[in-house]
Scaffold this active site. Structure first.
Site, PDB file in Angstrom:
ATOM      1  N   LYS A 207      29.010  44.398  50.120  1.00 25.30           N
ATOM      2  CA  LYS A 207      28.286  44.696  48.881  1.00 25.30           C
ATOM      3  C   LYS A 207      26.798  44.682  49.185  1.00 25.30           C
ATOM      4  O   LYS A 207      26.278  43.724  49.746  1.00 25.30           O
ATOM      5  CB  LYS A 207      28.615  43.628  47.836  1.00 25.30           C
ATOM      6  CG  LYS A 207      27.736  43.699  46.594  1.00 25.30           C
ATOM      7  CD  LYS A 207      28.533  43.972  45.348  1.00 25.30           C
ATOM      8  CE  LYS A 207      27.661  44.044  44.110  1.00 25.30           C
ATOM      9  NZ  LYS A 207      28.163  44.967  43.120  1.00 25.30           N
TER      10      LYS A 207
ATOM     11  N   HIS B 275      23.214  54.352  36.858  1.00 26.00           N
ATOM     12  CA  HIS B 275      22.449  53.285  37.513  1.00 26.00           C
ATOM     13  C   HIS B 275      21.440  53.807  38.547  1.00 26.00           C
ATOM     14  O   HIS B 275      20.279  53.419  38.547  1.00 26.00           O
ATOM     15  CB  HIS B 275      23.379  52.299  38.226  1.00 26.00           C
ATOM     16  CG  HIS B 275      24.435  51.694  37.344  1.00 26.00           C
ATOM     17  ND1 HIS B 275      24.223  51.380  36.032  1.00 26.00           N
ATOM     18  CD2 HIS B 275      25.722  51.342  37.598  1.00 26.00           C
ATOM     19  CE1 HIS B 275      25.324  50.848  35.516  1.00 26.00           C
ATOM     20  NE2 HIS B 275      26.248  50.822  36.448  1.00 26.00           N
TER      21      HIS B 275
ATOM     22  N   LYS C 161      28.021  52.502  29.094  1.00 27.65           N
ATOM     23  CA  LYS C 161      28.176  53.738  29.823  1.00 27.65           C
ATOM     24  C   LYS C 161      29.661  53.963  30.159  1.00 27.65           C
ATOM     25  O   LYS C 161      30.411  52.997  30.074  1.00 27.65           O
ATOM     26  CB  LYS C 161      27.327  53.719  31.092  1.00 27.65           C
ATOM     27  CG  LYS C 161      27.750  52.613  32.082  1.00 27.65           C
ATOM     28  CD  LYS C 161      27.152  52.792  33.414  1.00 27.65           C
ATOM     29  CE  LYS C 161      28.088  53.469  34.370  1.00 27.65           C
ATOM     30  NZ  LYS C 161      29.226  52.683  34.829  1.00 27.65           N
TER      31      LYS C 161
ATOM     32  N   LYS D 131      32.877  52.682  47.082  1.00 22.18           N
ATOM     33  CA  LYS D 131      33.739  51.508  46.889  1.00 22.18           C
ATOM     34  C   LYS D 131      34.534  51.255  48.163  1.00 22.18           C
ATOM     35  O   LYS D 131      34.695  52.160  48.992  1.00 22.18           O
ATOM     36  CB  LYS D 131      34.693  51.776  45.723  1.00 22.18           C
ATOM     37  CG  LYS D 131      33.977  51.845  44.374  1.00 22.18           C
ATOM     38  CD  LYS D 131      34.842  51.291  43.262  1.00 22.18           C
ATOM     39  CE  LYS D 131      34.154  51.389  41.919  1.00 22.18           C
ATOM     40  NZ  LYS D 131      33.513  50.121  41.526  1.00 22.18           N
TER      41      LYS D 131
ATOM     42  N   PHE E 105      38.991  40.091  13.458  1.00 28.76           N
ATOM     43  CA  PHE E 105      39.179  41.029  12.350  1.00 28.76           C
ATOM     44  C   PHE E 105      40.058  42.164  12.852  1.00 28.76           C
ATOM     45  O   PHE E 105      39.718  42.863  13.807  1.00 28.76           O
ATOM     46  CB  PHE E 105      37.813  41.579  11.902  1.00 28.76           C
ATOM     47  CG  PHE E 105      37.878  42.408  10.655  1.00 28.76           C
ATOM     48  CD1 PHE E 105      37.721  41.836   9.402  1.00 28.76           C
ATOM     49  CD2 PHE E 105      38.111  43.784  10.744  1.00 28.76           C
ATOM     50  CE1 PHE E 105      37.795  42.611   8.249  1.00 28.76           C
ATOM     51  CE2 PHE E 105      38.188  44.556   9.594  1.00 28.76           C
ATOM     52  CZ  PHE E 105      38.019  43.971   8.349  1.00 28.76           C
TER      53      PHE E 105
ATOM     54  N   LYS F 214      18.994  44.046  35.435  1.00 27.50           N
ATOM     55  CA  LYS F 214      19.049  43.036  36.501  1.00 27.50           C
ATOM     56  C   LYS F 214      17.636  42.499  36.752  1.00 27.50           C
ATOM     57  O   LYS F 214      16.673  43.254  36.755  1.00 27.50           O
ATOM     58  CB  LYS F 214      19.611  43.649  37.797  1.00 27.50           C
ATOM     59  CG  LYS F 214      21.122  43.898  37.734  1.00 27.50           C
ATOM     60  CD  LYS F 214      21.631  44.498  39.033  1.00 27.50           C
ATOM     61  CE  LYS F 214      23.079  44.951  38.909  1.00 27.50           C
ATOM     62  NZ  LYS F 214      24.062  43.891  38.980  1.00 27.50           N
TER      63      LYS F 214
ATOM     64  N   ARG G 120      42.878  45.797  17.273  1.00 18.31           N
ATOM     65  CA  ARG G 120      43.973  46.449  16.522  1.00 18.31           C
ATOM     66  C   ARG G 120      45.067  45.428  16.215  1.00 18.31           C
ATOM     67  O   ARG G 120      45.733  45.497  15.208  1.00 18.31           O
ATOM     68  CB  ARG G 120      44.643  47.518  17.383  1.00 18.31           C
ATOM     69  CG  ARG G 120      43.867  48.779  17.548  1.00 18.31           C
ATOM     70  CD  ARG G 120      44.605  49.613  18.594  1.00 18.31           C
ATOM     71  NE  ARG G 120      43.819  50.750  18.993  1.00 18.31           N
ATOM     72  CZ  ARG G 120      43.936  51.946  18.447  1.00 18.31           C
ATOM     73  NH1 ARG G 120      44.814  52.173  17.502  1.00 18.31           N
ATOM     74  NH2 ARG G 120      43.189  52.949  18.855  1.00 18.31           N
TER      75      ARG G 120
ATOM     76  N   ASP H  99      30.157  57.395  37.788  1.00 20.46           N
ATOM     77  CA  ASP H  99      30.193  55.958  37.526  1.00 20.46           C
ATOM     78  C   ASP H  99      28.876  55.269  37.891  1.00 20.46           C
ATOM     79  O   ASP H  99      28.375  54.436  37.141  1.00 20.46           O
ATOM     80  CB  ASP H  99      31.349  55.336  38.334  1.00 20.46           C
ATOM     81  CG  ASP H  99      31.634  53.897  37.945  1.00 20.46           C
ATOM     82  OD1 ASP H  99      31.366  53.537  36.781  1.00 20.46           O
ATOM     83  OD2 ASP H  99      32.135  53.128  38.795  1.00 20.46           O
TER      84      ASP H  99
HETATM   85  C1  BG6 Z   1      29.757  49.444  36.699  1.00 21.63           C
HETATM   86  C2  BG6 Z   1      30.770  50.385  37.280  1.00 21.63           C
HETATM   87  O1  BG6 Z   1      28.851  50.136  35.886  1.00 21.63           O
HETATM   88  O2  BG6 Z   1      29.047  48.791  37.741  1.00 21.63           O
HETATM   89  C3  BG6 Z   1      31.709  49.657  38.221  1.00 21.63           C
HETATM   90  O3  BG6 Z   1      31.504  50.999  36.247  1.00 21.63           O
HETATM   91  C4  BG6 Z   1      30.923  48.900  39.273  1.00 21.63           C
HETATM   92  O4  BG6 Z   1      32.606  50.564  38.862  1.00 21.63           O
HETATM   93  C5  BG6 Z   1      29.866  48.022  38.599  1.00 21.63           C
HETATM   94  O5  BG6 Z   1      31.824  48.103  40.025  1.00 21.63           O
HETATM   95  C6  BG6 Z   1      28.990  47.364  39.640  1.00 21.63           C
HETATM   96  O6  BG6 Z   1      28.146  46.457  38.997  1.00 21.63           O
HETATM   97  P1  BG6 Z   1      27.455  45.269  39.786  1.00 21.63           P
HETATM   98  O7  BG6 Z   1      26.517  44.664  38.815  1.00 21.63           O
HETATM   99  O8  BG6 Z   1      28.546  44.361  40.215  1.00 21.63           O
HETATM  100  O9  BG6 Z   1      26.787  45.902  40.970  1.00 21.63           O
END
Ligand code: BG6
Length: 458
Positions: A336, A246, A154, A331, A86, A188, A50, A241
């Site tokens: 992780k 996923h 998404k 979260k 643009f 992935k 914008r 989410d």
């Molecule tokens: C996204 C979510 O689709 O995937 C995020 O919106 C999330 O909230 C992310 O953190 C995680 O992706 P990855 O590839 O880091 O596991």
């Protein structure tokens, strides 16, 4: 990656190029592709914004998000050089007409068949008006020289009704063959390997069913919290989410029947058949949680948005009925870890000594088979041992990140790794009972400390 796509000129139009997702994922993916020589030689990126903003500024934070070292400023300059900004007001039809004129000029300079890809890196609430304007001003028209494609992020809608509306709005102007709904988990490397593992290793095929598999657990735990994305998360929550998209895609891939061929149409047909066999989720078996401090972070003391969700599902077909499947995500957890655990046991002689097959999607990518073994010695003691396949040890090749793969497949016109409209709708149907129940009741929300395992036993 095969290199066919390098010969086809690419016109990549990015809506939302200055946004968070583009800066974190899309532009670094372009950088990595460029660094590996995986971008077409004839390339024009058109950044839509914008505001009047120079390309130098758009790529200003690139170095913060590119992980590969050392950072190569030459590549950054090359991307800037190939990017024209643009300025467009999303509600102003003449802007779209001007844009199309400009794209056609690039195309005539390229002079051959061109991949024209529109990447909507914007919230899904903004999709419909932009897609309508694109459609009404001729951007979707397919010719022998150009087949425009639409790449969308998404979440596809916020519930079943809005997903239907979105699917219909897109279908009015773009055919299903032109729409690429990104689910970056499916792209992935470790997830693509699940297809090869399942369908190229006959060893497992005959035991991939409820006679040998006791239960399946799919988890996607994150250490990160919502990272300041209060607006997005307050409208989304963990169920929408991660689970609607996923984790249901992972479940479909790990349990679908063998496709006639490992090609897009056959894979999508089997994935859909599997999703249709999943019963809508039972709310009495679901858990939700919110990490402590979330409400003050989003400045909403009443928020009942879940940052942790766990569901239990059943697949009603001959292969899978009776196998409980758990999907969990959260979260601000201890670590992780995205994993699929397939737990085998012999149903004729039930025993606790199960075998487990663990797909480590991330991190420490690999596959582990947990076996029962005899511990060396004169006593007969059984002990678990692991057989391990580790990507980092086995392969030296550069790992292609999910977003890189997404871009290249859209250029190639390969929809295998994207979600079809029918899959998206069915996924919303599966979680809809939970969405409704959780909206109506704030009571069942449990809190958990940041850095813990969430509100449930791990
Ligand atoms: C996204 C979510 O689709 O995937 C995020 O919106 C999330 O909230 C992310 O953190 C995680 O992706 P990855 O590839 O880091 O596991």
């Amino acid at each position: 990656m095969n290199n066919d796509h390098l010969e086809t000129p690419l016109l990549l139009v990015i809506f939302g190029i200055t946004g968070d997702l583009s800066q974190r994922k899309l532009l670094p993916a372009l950088y990595n592709l460029a660094a590996a020589g995986d971008l077409p030689k004839k390339l024009q990126i058109v950044g839509i914004s914008r505001r009047d903003i120079p390309a130098e500024e758009v790529y200003g934070t690139l170095q913060d998000f590119v992980q590969a070292e050392p950072f190569d400023h030459y590549i950054q300059d090359m991307l800037i050089e190939h990017t024209g900004m643009f300025q467009l007001d999303p509600d102003n039809r003449p802007d779209y007409e001007r844009l199309l004129e400009m794209l056609k000029q690039y195309e005539s300079q390229f002079g051959t068949y061109v991949s024209r890809v529109y990447y909507l890196s914007i919230p899904s609430g903004a999709f419909s008006p932009i897609v309508r304007m694109l459609g009404e001003t001729g951007h979707a028209e397919t010719t022998t020289e150009v087949q425009p494609r639409l790449l969308v992020e998404k979440p596809f809608g916020m519930n079943l009704a809005s997903a239907h509306e979105l699917v219909d709005a897109l279908a009015e102007h773009f055919s299903e063959k032109q729409v690429y709904r990104i689910d970056h988990y499916v792209a992935k490397e470790t997830v693509q390997n699940m297809l090869v593992f399942r369908f190229r290793n006959p060893l497992f095929e005959s035991i991939w069913n409820n006679r040998h598999i006791d239960h399946i657990e799919i988890t996607a735990y994150e250490k990160l919290d919502i990272e300041g994305r209060a607006n997005f998360y307050e409208q989304t929550g963990a169920l929408r989410d991660l689970i609607q998209s996923h984790l249901l895609q992972l479940l479909a891939i790990i349990t679908m029947a063998k496709p006639a061929k490992l090609e897009s149409d056959d894979i999508h047909a089997e994935k859909l058949a599997l999703l249709q066999a999943i019963q809508p989720a039972d709310v009495s078996l679901a858990t939700r949680g919110q990490y402590e401090g979330y409400r003050s972070e989003v400045e909403n003391p009443q928020s009942t948005i879940e940052t942790f969700a766990r569901l239990s599902l059943q697949i009603q077909n001959d292969n899978w009925s009776g196998v409980p499947i758990t999907l969990s995500t959260g979260k601000a957890l201890q670590e992780k870890s995205t994993e699929i655990n397939i737990c085998f046991s012999d149903h004729d002689t039930p025993t606790n000594e199960e075998n487990r097959l663990i797909f480590r999607i991330q991190p420490k990518e690999g596959i582990t088979l947990v076996l029962q073994t005899k511990r060396p010695g004169i006593q007969n003691i059984t002990q678990q041992a692991e057989m391990d396949f580790d990507y980092a040890r086995s392969f030296e090749a550069r790992r292609v990140e999910a977003y890189e793969r997404v871009i290249v497949d859209a250029i190639r016109g390969d929809q295998t790794l994207f979600a079809s409209a029918a899959e998206v709708i069915r996924s919303w149907e599966i979680i809809e009972p939970i969405l409704e129940a959780w909206e109506a009741d704030g009571e069942s929300l449990k809190t958990y400390p940041k850095g813990s395992n969430g509100p449930v036993e791990k």
